[in-house]
Design an enzyme around this catalytic site. Structure first.
Site, PDB file in Angstrom:
ATOM      1  N   LEU A 111    -131.101  20.498 -31.152  1.00 43.53           N
ATOM      2  CA  LEU A 111    -132.477  20.012 -31.210  1.00 43.53           C
ATOM      3  C   LEU A 111    -133.381  21.181 -30.835  1.00 43.53           C
ATOM      4  CD1 LEU A 111    -134.261  17.397 -31.520  1.00 43.53           C
ATOM      5  CD2 LEU A 111    -134.519  17.582 -29.050  1.00 43.53           C
ATOM      6  N   GLU A 119    -125.888  23.547 -27.236  1.00 47.34           N
ATOM      7  CA  GLU A 119    -126.955  23.217 -26.281  1.00 47.34           C
ATOM      8  C   GLU A 119    -126.391  22.366 -25.155  1.00 47.34           C
ATOM      9  OE1 GLU A 119    -129.978  20.841 -28.229  1.00 47.34           O
ATOM     10  OE2 GLU A 119    -128.491  19.649 -29.287  1.00 47.34           O
ATOM     11  N   ARG A 153    -128.536  -7.790 -40.767  1.00 49.71           N
ATOM     12  CA  ARG A 153    -127.661  -6.648 -40.512  1.00 49.71           C
ATOM     13  C   ARG A 153    -126.942  -6.183 -41.778  1.00 49.71           C
ATOM     14  NH1 ARG A 153    -122.721  -4.881 -39.553  1.00 49.71           N
ATOM     15  NH2 ARG A 153    -122.484  -3.150 -38.077  1.00 49.71           N
ATOM     16  N   HIS A 196    -125.934  -2.040 -43.409  1.00 48.73           N
ATOM     17  CA  HIS A 196    -126.124  -0.615 -43.133  1.00 48.73           C
ATOM     18  C   HIS A 196    -127.243   0.003 -43.968  1.00 48.73           C
ATOM     19  CE1 HIS A 196    -122.364  -1.287 -41.132  1.00 48.73           C
ATOM     20  NE2 HIS A 196    -122.260  -0.036 -40.752  1.00 48.73           N
ATOM     21  N   ARG A 229    -142.805  17.280 -34.302  1.00 50.02           N
ATOM     22  CA  ARG A 229    -141.351  17.050 -34.307  1.00 50.02           C
ATOM     23  C   ARG A 229    -141.045  15.583 -34.588  1.00 50.02           C
ATOM     24  NH1 ARG A 229    -137.857  18.744 -29.117  1.00 50.02           N
ATOM     25  NH2 ARG A 229    -138.951  16.948 -28.263  1.00 50.02           N
ATOM     26  N   TYR A 285    -137.176   9.313 -31.402  1.00 47.46           N
ATOM     27  CA  TYR A 285    -138.038   9.210 -30.227  1.00 47.46           C
ATOM     28  C   TYR A 285    -138.614  10.564 -29.857  1.00 47.46           C
ATOM     29  CZ  TYR A 285    -134.438  11.321 -27.234  1.00 47.46           C
ATOM     30  OH  TYR A 285    -133.552  12.198 -26.662  1.00 47.46           O
ATOM     31  N   LYS A 303    -134.267  14.080 -33.565  1.00 48.60           N
ATOM     32  CA  LYS A 303    -134.320  13.510 -32.212  1.00 48.60           C
ATOM     33  C   LYS A 303    -134.063  12.008 -32.312  1.00 48.60           C
ATOM     34  CE  LYS A 303    -136.853  14.097 -27.877  1.00 48.60           C
ATOM     35  NZ  LYS A 303    -135.712  14.501 -27.074  1.00 48.60           N
TER      36      LYS A 303
END
Ligand code: PMP
Length: 287
Positions: free
Chosen positions: A209, A185, A106, A108, A58, A39, A153
């Protein structure tokens, strides 16, 4: 009605703008099932996006890192951001963009044929209050318990969610996290240290990040003659800092005036903060 959201704003989902209350995704979306997505949050001031190119770069890096083909070129993303801004009456906004790997049975491993889910919304942006800017925020230290790809992110934010709650449970606004004794961070911010007039920040690597404000503050430091070092920062140096700050799209840049209940420096926002804050406000005014 969803907690904290008033009205029924238009949101973007897979090519269409729909009222938020009607925007639906499959329960098999891999974002929902696995947190398999990324995101961005782009701040918008007076209806103008701030540092959009860097945010879109990014986003492209995050997508490439988890091998989701970028569903849009930069011009298309810019267009989408502009359309979202146009749906809102607010002058200051933050635009949220999310891409997940898509909907599949579903399993992985990556599905062979899958179309990424693209979601976008905009929310009114209440900039940090004068009280926060002038009095600063409180933070608490904690070990960084997240994974080793913090440069992505990712919407898999459980570690960050638990870290933020760690702060809230202790009456603080943010955490300052340490991995193996060195600063990484905050739960949703980059952390800055000032010692003897020098601005320090951790290395840009897989442990943090790289905030879009990281680059911006670096540029401001160069332009304003603030000595800046990017290097590993020991926990003991953070504890002995003259100033601490945090930066993020929604918090901009804020002074951290207490860490673990002890004052940072003299317990007031410091001179390096004041210079960076002035630079931030000038850049926004010039948009
Ligand atoms: N680190 C983390 C973990 C974050 O969530 C954020 C906020 N996106 C940042 C740093 C700061 O990044 P930016 O300046 O781009 O908001």
């Amino acid at each position: 009605m969803i907690a904290g959201i008033t009205g029924d704003p238009l949101v973007y989902l897979n090519g269409d703008f729909t009222p938020l209350s009607q925007a639906k995704i499959s329960v098999l979306d891999r974002g929902f099932i696995f947190g398999d997505g990324v995101y961005e949050v782009v701040p918008v001031y007076a209806r103008k996006p701030f540092r959009m190119a860097q945010h879109l770069e990014r986003l492209a890096r995050s997508l490439a890192a988890i091998r989701i083909p970028n569903p849009h070129g930069a011009a298309e993303w810019q267009d989408l951001v502009q359309q979202l801004i146009d749906t809102s009456g607010a002058d200051d906004q933050f635009v949220y963009l999310q891409v997940t790997r898509g909907v599949a049975k579903r399993d992985h491993a990556f599905p062979e044929h899958v179309v990424p889910t693209v979601f976008g919304m905009t929310s009114p942006f209440a900039r940090p209050s004068a009280v926060q800017r002038e009095n600063g925020v409180q933070a608490v230290s904690m070990p960084d318990e997240r994974w080793l790809h913090c440069e992505i992110k990712s919407v898999s934010l459980l570690g960050n969610v638990l870290a933020r709650q760690f702060a809230v449970d202790r009456g603080a606004q943010e955490v300052v996290m340490f991995r193996d004794g060195f600063l990484s961070e905050g739960s949703s911010s980059n952390i800055w240290v000032v010692k003897d007039g020098r601005l320090l920040a951790p290395l840009k690597n897989h442990l943090i990040l790289e905030g879009i404000r990281y680059g911006f503050i670096e540029e401001m430091a160069a332009a304003r003659g603030i000595a800046f070092d990017m290097r590993p920062i020991a926990q003991s140096e953070v504890a002995a800092a003259d100033e601490l700050m945090l930066s993020s799209a929604t918090k901009e840049i804020l002074p951290i005036v207490s860490l673990d209940g002890r004052p940072v420096g003299n317990g007031r926002p410091g001179p390096v903060y004041a210079r960076l804050r002035q630079g931030y406000d000038e850049a926004i005014a010039a948009l």
